[in-house]
Scaffold this active site. Structure first.
Site, PDB file in Angstrom:
ATOM      1  CG  HIS A 103      -0.213  -0.309   2.640  1.00 35.73           C
ATOM      2  ND1 HIS A 103       0.063  -1.380   2.946  1.00 35.73           N
ATOM      3  CD2 HIS A 103       0.147   0.673   3.579  1.00 35.73           C
ATOM      4  CE1 HIS A 103       0.804  -1.232   4.203  1.00 35.73           C
ATOM      5  NE2 HIS A 103       0.879  -0.020   4.373  1.00 35.73           N
ATOM      6  CG  HIS A 105       0.958   5.383   4.139  1.00 41.20           C
ATOM      7  ND1 HIS A 105       0.252   5.407   5.355  1.00 41.20           N
ATOM      8  CD2 HIS A 105       1.566   4.265   3.927  1.00 41.20           C
ATOM      9  CE1 HIS A 105       0.569   4.115   5.854  1.00 41.20           C
ATOM     10  NE2 HIS A 105       1.238   3.296   5.087  1.00 41.20           N
TER      11      HIS A 105
HETATM   12  P1  AMP Z   1       2.066   0.297   7.330  1.00 46.06           P
HETATM   13  O1  AMP Z   1       2.097  -1.022   6.896  1.00 46.06           O
HETATM   14  O2  AMP Z   1       3.248   0.604   8.201  1.00 46.06           O
HETATM   15  O3  AMP Z   1       2.267   1.326   6.130  1.00 46.06           O
HETATM   16  O4  AMP Z   1       0.875   0.781   8.056  1.00 46.06           O
HETATM   17  C1  AMP Z   1      -0.417   0.332   7.888  1.00 46.06           C
HETATM   18  C2  AMP Z   1      -1.351   1.352   8.065  1.00 46.06           C
HETATM   19  O5  AMP Z   1      -2.912   0.800   7.914  1.00 46.06           O
HETATM   20  C3  AMP Z   1      -1.472   2.227   9.246  1.00 46.06           C
HETATM   21  O6  AMP Z   1      -1.144   3.618   8.969  1.00 46.06           O
HETATM   22  C4  AMP Z   1      -2.792   1.924   9.965  1.00 46.06           C
HETATM   23  O7  AMP Z   1      -3.214   3.117  10.389  1.00 46.06           O
HETATM   24  C5  AMP Z   1      -3.363   1.592   8.712  1.00 46.06           C
HETATM   25  N1  AMP Z   1      -4.656   0.683   9.149  1.00 46.06           N
HETATM   26  C6  AMP Z   1      -4.589  -0.596   9.737  1.00 46.06           C
HETATM   27  N2  AMP Z   1      -5.775  -1.264   9.906  1.00 46.06           N
HETATM   28  C7  AMP Z   1      -6.588  -0.457   9.036  1.00 46.06           C
HETATM   29  C8  AMP Z   1      -8.040  -0.525   8.586  1.00 46.06           C
HETATM   30  N3  AMP Z   1      -8.745  -1.709   8.882  1.00 46.06           N
HETATM   31  N4  AMP Z   1      -8.526   0.186   7.635  1.00 46.06           N
HETATM   32  C9  AMP Z   1      -7.498   1.391   7.302  1.00 46.06           C
HETATM   33  N5  AMP Z   1      -6.377   1.721   7.705  1.00 46.06           N
HETATM   34  C10 AMP Z   1      -5.786   0.617   8.383  1.00 46.06           C
END
Ligand code: AMP
Length: 142
Positions: A103, A105
């Site tokens: 993903h 951001h």
């Molecule tokens: P990263 O893997 O470090 O890029 O971070 C994962 C991101 O996913 C974090 O910013 C979390 O706040 C976000 N996150 C985790 N669970 C969910 C969810 N169910 N829906 C939307 N965002 C999420």
């Protein structure tokens, strides 16, 4: 590197087993709001095809995710009146990755406002629903 885990939380969202605040969808990508936004409008862009991160994603899927991230960045600039956009993408635990489906951001920024630390602040459902509506309308308007 470990294999892709089809039970990761984003895979469940992609299969419709868990909800999300959808901002954009096409045949190859889905974008939804981060529920713990580092700034208002913080959006995540995912390829629909399984990929753990940048290290195993097919290049065309990565390119498509980048195109969608650009669309969302532009929509956030106009719809939210953002002053700038921060794009982040993390790979493997030591690289800062927490959820193991690739993903990107897309984080709208306002001049002089620092990003909140990761996973500090859980946004209210009503605020997320309103934000998703705003961004989706801006994307639909082109
Ligand atoms: P990263 O893997 O470090 O890029 O971070 C994962 C991101 O996913 C974090 O910013 C979390 O706040 C976000 N996150 C985790 N669970 C969910 C969810 N169910 N829906 C939307 N965002 C999420």
């Amino acid at each position: 590197m470990p294999a892709y885990d089809p039970n990761n939380i984003f895979a469940k969202i992609l299969r419709g087993e868990l909800p999300c605040y959808k901002v954009y969808e096409d045949d190859k990508a889905l974008a939804f709001l981060d529920i713990m936004p580092r700034a208002p409008g913080h959006t995540l862009v995912l390829p629909k095809a399984p990929a753990r991160n940048i290290l195993d994603v097919p290049p065309d899927d990565l390119a498509h995710v980048a195109k969608v991230a650009q669309k969302i960045a532009k929509a956030a600039m106009t719809a939210l009146g953002a002053d700038g956009i921060t794009v982040q993408q993390f790979n493997e635990g030591p690289g800062g990755q927490v959820v193991f489906h690739l993903h990107v951001h897309v984080i709208p920024r306002m001049a002089g406002v620092p990003m909140k630390p990761p996973a500090e602040f859980k946004e209210k459902p009503e605020a997320l629903a309103e934000m998703a509506k705003t961004l989706m309308a801006a994307l639909a308007a082109g």
